[in-house]
Scaffold this motif. Structure first.
Motif, PDB file in Angstrom:
ATOM      1  N   CYS A   1       0.842  -1.205   0.000  1.00 52.03           N
ATOM      2  CA  CYS A   1       0.000   0.000   0.000  1.00 52.03           C
ATOM      3  C   CYS A   1       0.873   1.249   0.000  1.00 52.03           C
ATOM      4  CB  CYS A   1      -0.923  -0.034   1.213  1.00 52.03           C
ATOM      5  SG  CYS A   1      -1.699   1.550   1.661  1.00 52.03           S
ATOM      6  N   MET A   2       1.937   1.222   0.756  1.00 51.85           N
ATOM      7  CA  MET A   2       2.833   2.367   0.836  1.00 51.85           C
ATOM      8  C   MET A   2       3.653   2.511  -0.443  1.00 51.85           C
ATOM      9  SD  MET A   2       3.930   2.125   4.841  1.00 51.85           S
ATOM     10  CE  MET A   2       4.555   3.788   4.787  1.00 51.85           C
ATOM     11  N   GLU A   3       4.081   1.388  -0.993  1.00 49.60           N
ATOM     12  CA  GLU A   3       4.836   1.427  -2.246  1.00 49.60           C
ATOM     13  C   GLU A   3       3.977   1.982  -3.380  1.00 49.60           C
ATOM     14  OE1 GLU A   3       5.971  -2.619  -2.575  1.00 49.60           O
ATOM     15  OE2 GLU A   3       7.423  -2.519  -0.919  1.00 49.60           O
ATOM     16  N   TYR A   4       2.695   1.624  -3.383  1.00 48.04           N
ATOM     17  CA  TYR A   4       1.791   2.143  -4.410  1.00 48.04           C
ATOM     18  C   TYR A   4       1.707   3.667  -4.316  1.00 48.04           C
ATOM     19  CZ  TYR A   4      -2.443   2.823  -7.207  1.00 48.04           C
ATOM     20  OH  TYR A   4      -3.340   3.246  -8.153  1.00 48.04           O
ATOM     21  N   ALA A   5       1.589   4.178  -3.098  1.00 46.05           N
ATOM     22  CA  ALA A   5       1.498   5.624  -2.908  1.00 46.05           C
ATOM     23  C   ALA A   5       2.751   6.332  -3.401  1.00 46.05           C
ATOM     24  CB  ALA A   5       1.261   5.937  -1.431  1.00 46.05           C
ATOM     25  N   ASN A   6       3.899   5.765  -3.123  1.00 47.02           N
ATOM     26  CA  ASN A   6       5.146   6.411  -3.521  1.00 47.02           C
ATOM     27  C   ASN A   6       5.348   6.372  -5.032  1.00 47.02           C
ATOM     28  OD1 ASN A   6       7.026   7.916  -2.140  1.00 47.02           O
ATOM     29  ND2 ASN A   6       8.571   6.308  -2.150  1.00 47.02           N
ATOM     30  N   SER A   7       4.870   5.321  -5.679  1.00 46.27           N
ATOM     31  CA  SER A   7       5.063   5.196  -7.127  1.00 46.27           C
ATOM     32  C   SER A   7       4.038   5.984  -7.930  1.00 46.27           C
ATOM     33  CB  SER A   7       5.013   3.718  -7.537  1.00 46.27           C
ATOM     34  OG  SER A   7       3.732   3.168  -7.273  1.00 46.27           O
ATOM     35  N   THR A   8       2.899   6.296  -7.321  1.00 43.55           N
ATOM     36  CA  THR A   8       1.830   6.987  -8.050  1.00 43.55           C
ATOM     37  C   THR A   8       1.568   8.402  -7.551  1.00 43.55           C
ATOM     38  OG1 THR A   8       0.135   6.102  -6.556  1.00 43.55           O
ATOM     39  CG2 THR A   8       0.655   4.805  -8.528  1.00 43.55           C
ATOM     40  N   SER A   9       2.137   8.790  -6.407  1.00 41.88           N
ATOM     41  CA  SER A   9       1.849  10.097  -5.797  1.00 41.88           C
ATOM     42  C   SER A   9       0.351  10.309  -5.657  1.00 41.88           C
ATOM     43  CB  SER A   9       2.474  11.229  -6.633  1.00 41.88           C
ATOM     44  OG  SER A   9       3.870  11.109  -6.673  1.00 41.88           O
ATOM     45  N   SER A  10      -0.334   9.275  -5.229  1.00 42.95           N
ATOM     46  CA  SER A  10      -1.801   9.312  -5.205  1.00 42.95           C
ATOM     47  C   SER A  10      -2.370   9.700  -3.857  1.00 42.95           C
ATOM     48  CB  SER A  10      -2.353   7.939  -5.612  1.00 42.95           C
ATOM     49  OG  SER A  10      -1.738   6.921  -4.835  1.00 42.95           O
ATOM     50  N   TYR A  11      -1.691   9.363  -2.770  1.00 44.69           N
ATOM     51  CA  TYR A  11      -2.187   9.686  -1.433  1.00 44.69           C
ATOM     52  C   TYR A  11      -1.019   9.679  -0.460  1.00 44.69           C
ATOM     53  CZ  TYR A  11      -2.205   4.525  -1.333  1.00 44.69           C
ATOM     54  OH  TYR A  11      -1.863   3.194  -1.445  1.00 44.69           O
ATOM     55  N   HIS A  12      -1.229  10.290   0.695  1.00 38.51           N
ATOM     56  CA  HIS A  12      -0.229  10.253   1.750  1.00 38.51           C
ATOM     57  C   HIS A  12      -0.384   8.929   2.496  1.00 38.51           C
ATOM     58  CE1 HIS A  12       0.744  14.394   1.010  1.00 38.51           C
ATOM     59  NE2 HIS A  12      -0.470  14.805   1.298  1.00 38.51           N
ATOM     60  N   ALA A  13       0.656   8.127   2.503  1.00 37.57           N
ATOM     61  CA  ALA A  13       0.595   6.793   3.100  1.00 37.57           C
ATOM     62  C   ALA A  13       1.270   6.799   4.470  1.00 37.57           C
ATOM     63  CB  ALA A  13       1.275   5.777   2.188  1.00 37.57           C
ATOM     64  N   TYR A  14       0.508   6.434   5.486  1.00 41.85           N
ATOM     65  CA  TYR A  14       1.033   6.373   6.845  1.00 41.85           C
ATOM     66  C   TYR A  14       1.278   4.918   7.229  1.00 41.85           C
ATOM     67  CZ  TYR A  14       1.364   6.922  11.926  1.00 41.85           C
ATOM     68  OH  TYR A  14       1.777   6.890  13.226  1.00 41.85           O
ATOM     69  N   GLY A  15       2.501   4.614   7.640  1.00 36.18           N
ATOM     70  CA  GLY A  15       2.856   3.237   7.964  1.00 36.18           C
ATOM     71  C   GLY A  15       3.042   2.971   9.439  1.00 36.18           C
ATOM     72  N   GLY A  16       2.572   3.887  10.270  1.00 36.03           N
ATOM     73  CA  GLY A  16       2.794   3.750  11.701  1.00 36.03           C
ATOM     74  C   GLY A  16       2.099   2.586  12.356  1.00 36.03           C
ATOM     75  N   TYR A  17       1.127   1.980  11.674  1.00 41.91           N
ATOM     76  CA  TYR A  17       0.412   0.841  12.251  1.00 41.91           C
ATOM     77  C   TYR A  17       0.821  -0.479  11.619  1.00 41.91           C
ATOM     78  CZ  TYR A  17      -2.554   4.453  14.253  1.00 41.91           C
ATOM     79  OH  TYR A  17      -3.009   5.557  14.935  1.00 41.91           O
TER      80      TYR A  17
END
Length: 591
Positions: free
Chosen positions: A207-223
């Protein structure tokens, strides 16, 4: 000489000093309790104090005083390994019902009118509409992190993105399978300039990798690293913690489920009460039609402001969920109903109009292909009336098709503006197996000619001597075909393409399978009959390849002999390799 005035002043100053000390101690202990008590179920090592029992707001101070030492000595850790401990109640020794938990002095509110408003929201956006989100730090991703630290990291992380209280956040929870759906949601929001405020609490690294590759949403990985053995429990735990963290930090947020899509016709804030109107604490979707005083909330669309009422509601809901591990939506409705029984002013909920904020399961769509929406004009009217559609009770297997078929998919990755050449089928008919194989044959034709296959909206299903019109989405697995890179499009692609700004003006070119069969001048009963399908298929492929890009090959399957499926190697050779990739739907779909 000590005067009476001096003594009086000394007493007053001493009293004020002691009061401040006590107040500071109370605040410190309450924060320890807030950050510690509910999350103990998250730990493999922590044993909850057996003295804990459901408490009321009025007795909270005494409760904190008697239990604070056991809380403060606890260690809260999460594990990246799958564990069933998450599903266990941290306070399992307590068997109290929800009604005993919610005997709080806080209570409820009067309902805001269930009518749309034309007032503009005062929620702000940090950027203009189509500005892409640049690659940003993806948030903490410590799989063994202290859970209390995670609570504080969310708002710190938001500040690093220059998102502050006053910026209405759009918050969702997703794994990789839901990432494109959230991306589509953001594309719609860009139309009104809110897209940059989409925040996703990620369930996996993909989910986080998708966000970084598409600039689609801010991805929070704290959980990340929460136990994954109970997905719904994990989601609820994340949702409550993040919501409380945001509210206590002064953020308002609109939480949306990953299967919520915006139609693009209406700014959602134009149909909700604005932030300037302080008469509401939450605005939510209804879970069914009826009197707003009686219907349950659907928490898949929920705009919450950081009011004391909302914070107390989430605190009680979280505590109720910790004790029961019931469905979070049911727990929150139980809390709301309890509050409303005592004082409705303690929680003011604006239940939104279902005519604008659609709940898919309530529209009597049957198998997902509503008869009343068969006509394109009816579907267009439905979409134009709607702010959003929440695809409730739709199996994840079918969600990618639903969102496209019913006109709610945006021009994500130029899906419509860079429209492909197409192959479609008409008059698909037969048993479930025969219908399935005809769809596979259509996929083969499309991919062999570098075109996209138009999934049939309707098929004619023959069962028990009866002929039934049936949805093509249940004949074969669209999602598997899409994920395998076979490039299928929905049955209504051309109509949806026009709605979204199509990059192609399509022209249908009818083709009849029987014409190609007869052109081989061979008889099925002849000794060389096995060459008929192969020869006819080659002729058909040549004809499709000769079409212009905008010309749609519409292949009439009435001329496709059923015998080919069982007898001849030509069709079998092109259909069988697709079966492991695009599986046949089974079970209740065909009953």
């Amino acid at each position: 000489m000590i005067t009476f005035h001096t003594i009086k002043s000394t007493i007053i100053l001493t009293f004020l000093f002691l009061t401040l000390l006590l107040l500071g101690d109370y605040v410190r202990l309450r924060l320890e309790l807030r950050r510690s008590s509910p999350l103990s179920s998250f730990s493999h090592h922590h044993t909850f104090s057996s003295s804990l029992s459901p408490y009321t707001s009025s007795s909270l101070f005494n409760h904190i005083s008697s239990t604070s030492s056991s809380y403060s000595s606890s260690t809260y850790t999460s594990s990246s390994t799958s564990s069933s401990s998450l599903s266990q109640d941290a306070s399992s020794s307590s068997s109290s019902s929800l009604s005993s938990l919610y005997t709080s002095t806080s209570s409820s509110s009067s309902l805001s009118p269930n009518t749309p408003t034309s007032s503009l929201s005062t929620s702000s956006s940090s950027s203009s509409g189509n500005e892409p989100i640049p690659p940003v730090p993806l948030g903490p991703s410590n799989h063994t992190a202290n859970v209390t630290t995670l609570r504080s990291d969310l708002t710190t992380w938001l500040h690093s993105l220059h998102l502050y209280p006053g910026d209405t956040l759009f918050v969702s929870i997703a794994d990789r399978s839901f990432s494109p759906l959230v991306h589509a949601f953001r594309v719609r929001l860009d139309r009104w300039g809110y897209g940059r405020n989409v925040v996703v609490l990620c369930l996996d690294d993909a989910c986080m990798e998708y966000a970084n590759s598409t600039s689609s949403y801010h991805a929070y990985g704290g959980y990340l690293g929460t136990p994954s053995s109970a997905a719904l429990t994990t989601v609820a735990l994340m949702k409550f913690n993040a919501s409380l963290d945001l509210l206590e930090s002064g953020y308002d947020f609109l939480f949306f489920d990953g299967d919520v899509v915006l139609t693009g016709y209406h700014d959602p804030f134009l149909w909700m009460l604005p932030m300037a109107d302080t008469s509401w604490d939450m605005q939510v979707q209804a879970d069914r039609y009826g009197n707003p005083d009686l219907v349950d909330m659907n928490i898949g669309w929920m705009w919450v402001r950081p009011s004391p009422n909302a914070i107390e509601f989430y605190r009680l809901s979280y505590e109720g969920w910790i004790r029961t591990k019931n469905w979070d939506q049911q727990v929150m409705n139980d809390v709301k109903n309890h509050i409303w029984k005592t004082d409705r002013k303690k929680l003011i909920v604006n239940v939104l109009s279902l005519v604008k904020f659609r709940n898919w399961m309530l529209d009597e769509f049957g198998l997902g292909v509503p008869e009343r929406l068969v006509q394109d004009s009816d579907l267009d009217l439905y979409l134009r009336d709607s702010v959003m559609v929440h695809y409730t009770c739709v199996d994840q297997l079918y969600k990618p098709y639903y969102l496209r078929q019913f006109g709610t998919w945006p021009d994500l990755d130029h899906y419509y503006s860079h429209a492909p050449s197409l192959v479609s089928l008409s008059n698909v008919s037969g048993s479930p197996e025969q219908v399935y194989e005809q769809i596979l044959f259509g996929i083969y034709l499309a991919n062999s000619t570098a075109r996209s296959f138009v999934w049939p909206t309707r098929v004619n299903l023959l069962l028990g001597g009866n002929s039934l019109k049936f949805s093509g989405m249940y004949a074969a697995n669209f999602r598997l075909a899409y994920e395998a890179g076979l490039h299928p499009v929905e049955g209504r692609y051309i109509d949806n393409c026009i709605r979204e700004g199509c990059g192609m003006t399509y022209v249908p070119i009818p083709m009849n399978m029987s014409d190609f069969y007869l052109s081989t001048q061979l008889n099925i009963s002849s000794s060389s009959s096995s060459s008929v399908p192969s020869s006819a298929i080659s002729t058909l492929l040549s004809r499709i390849s000769s079409l212009k890009m905008e010309e749609v090959a519409v292949v009439d399957m009435q001329g496709f002999p059923i015998a080919w499926h069982a007898q001849y190697a030509g069709v079998r050779a092109v259909v069988d390799p697709l079966k492991p990739v695009v599986k046949m739907c089974s079970g209740i779909e065909w009953k």
